[in-house]
Design a protein around this motif. Sequence first.
Motif, mmCIF file in Angstrom:
data_model
loop_
_atom_site.group_PDB
_atom_site.id
_atom_site.type_symbol
_atom_site.label_atom_id
_atom_site.label_comp_id
_atom_site.label_asym_id
_atom_site.label_seq_id
_atom_site.Cartn_x
_atom_site.Cartn_y
_atom_site.Cartn_z
ATOM 1 N N ARG A 56 33.672 20.771 -18.474
ATOM 2 C CA ARG A 56 33.181 20.116 -19.333
ATOM 3 C C ARG A 56 33.107 20.433 -20.888
ATOM 4 N N ASN A 57 32.767 21.692 -20.963
ATOM 5 C CA ASN A 57 32.571 22.397 -22.395
ATOM 6 C C ASN A 57 33.898 22.797 -22.974
ATOM 7 N N SER A 58 34.627 23.680 -21.983
ATOM 8 C CA SER A 58 36.035 24.194 -22.461
ATOM 9 C C SER A 58 37.186 23.355 -22.287
ATOM 10 N N TYR A 89 22.860 8.628 -31.256
ATOM 11 C CA TYR A 89 23.186 7.496 -30.110
ATOM 12 C C TYR A 89 23.018 8.413 -28.683
ATOM 13 N N ARG A 90 23.285 7.548 -27.778
ATOM 14 C CA ARG A 90 23.280 8.039 -26.303
ATOM 15 C C ARG A 90 24.346 7.385 -25.546
ATOM 16 N N ILE A 91 25.035 8.489 -24.809
ATOM 17 C CA ILE A 91 26.139 8.340 -24.123
ATOM 18 C C ILE A 91 25.624 8.110 -22.503
ATOM 19 N N THR A 92 26.470 6.966 -21.867
ATOM 20 C CA THR A 92 26.131 6.685 -20.573
ATOM 21 C C THR A 92 27.463 6.664 -19.695
ATOM 22 N N LEU A 93 27.614 7.382 -18.810
ATOM 23 C CA LEU A 93 28.940 7.247 -17.881
ATOM 24 C C LEU A 93 28.467 6.483 -16.671
ATOM 25 N N ALA A 94 29.816 6.033 -16.128
ATOM 26 C CA ALA A 94 29.657 5.362 -14.951
ATOM 27 C C ALA A 94 29.331 6.528 -13.707
ATOM 28 N N VAL A 114 31.473 13.113 -12.926
ATOM 29 C CA VAL A 114 32.243 12.708 -14.188
ATOM 30 C C VAL A 114 30.840 13.236 -15.283
ATOM 31 N N ARG A 115 31.219 13.964 -16.281
ATOM 32 C CA ARG A 115 30.520 14.767 -17.218
ATOM 33 C C ARG A 115 31.101 14.589 -18.380
ATOM 34 N N ILE A 116 29.974 14.717 -19.394
ATOM 35 C CA ILE A 116 30.480 14.889 -20.988
ATOM 36 C C ILE A 116 29.916 16.423 -21.353
ATOM 37 N N ASN A 117 30.814 16.631 -22.380
ATOM 38 C CA ASN A 117 30.344 17.938 -22.953
ATOM 39 C C ASN A 117 29.175 17.673 -23.661
ATOM 40 N N GLY A 118 28.313 18.879 -23.381
ATOM 41 C CA GLY A 118 26.662 18.926 -23.728
ATOM 42 C C GLY A 118 26.056 17.824 -23.405
ATOM 43 N N ASN A 119 24.825 17.723 -24.328
ATOM 44 C CA ASN A 119 23.798 16.745 -24.113
ATOM 45 C C ASN A 119 24.500 15.252 -24.144
ATOM 46 N N THR A 131 32.952 13.008 -32.033
ATOM 47 C CA THR A 131 33.882 12.953 -30.957
ATOM 48 C C THR A 131 33.089 13.755 -29.820
ATOM 49 N N PHE A 132 33.290 13.224 -28.642
ATOM 50 C CA PHE A 132 32.824 13.903 -27.407
ATOM 51 C C PHE A 132 34.065 13.716 -26.363
ATOM 52 N N PHE A 133 33.685 14.705 -25.143
ATOM 53 C CA PHE A 133 34.717 14.769 -24.333
ATOM 54 C C PHE A 133 34.213 14.411 -23.022
ATOM 55 N N VAL A 134 34.970 13.948 -22.086
ATOM 56 C CA VAL A 134 34.468 13.481 -20.652
ATOM 57 C C VAL A 134 35.486 14.305 -19.781
ATOM 58 N N SER A 135 34.712 15.075 -18.715
ATOM 59 C CA SER A 135 35.532 15.636 -17.619
ATOM 60 C C SER A 135 35.074 15.254 -16.287
#
Length: 160
Positions: A56-58, A89-94, A114-119, A131-135
Motif C-alpha cells: 500500500r505505501n510503496s 476528508y475521510r476515505i472509506t473503502l469497500a 483492500v487498503r489505502i496508503n497511510g491514514n 492524491t491517494f492510492f488503493v492497493s
Amino acid sequence: MAALPVMLGAAPALAATQTSDAEVEILEQLTLTQVTGLDFGTIIPSATGGRINIRRNSGVCVAQGGVTLVGSDCQRGEFLVTGPSRQRYRITLASAPITLTHVSGPATMVMDRVRINGNRNKRLNAAGNHTFFVSGRLQVGANQAPGVYDGTFDVTVDFR
C-alpha cells in the motif's frame, strides 16, 4: 381585628427583544476521480495456489506461493480528490472480500484485502487537491483458469 383590603393587580410585563444572526457556509463539493485502476498485472498460475500483494505505501507488487508475475503492469489504483483548499476528508473503502470474475466464464478469484496508503483521514492541499492510492491482495487458485478477470469496489470520500 379589622381586615385590611389587599388589592391584587396584574404587574406590567417586562419584555425584551433581541435580533439574532443566522449564518451558513456553502462549501464546494468534493470530487473523486480515478486516475488509474488497481491492476494485479499479468500472472502465470501453477498447480499450487498463491497470491499477488500490492504494497500500500510503496506500490511494489509481490508474488507469493505458486504465482509468477510477468511484466510490469501491476500497479496500485490512483485517485484524485478535489475540493475546497485545505479541506479535511475521510476515505472509506469497500470491505473485502471482493470477487473478480472471468470475463467469459464462471471462474473467480478473490481480493481479500483492500487498503489505502497511510491514514484514511486526509487533507487537501492549498490548491484544493490530494492524491491517494488503493492497493490489495489477490488470492490466485491452483491451476486458475487463464483469461481476464475483473471486478469493482467502491471508494468514497466525505467531509470530516
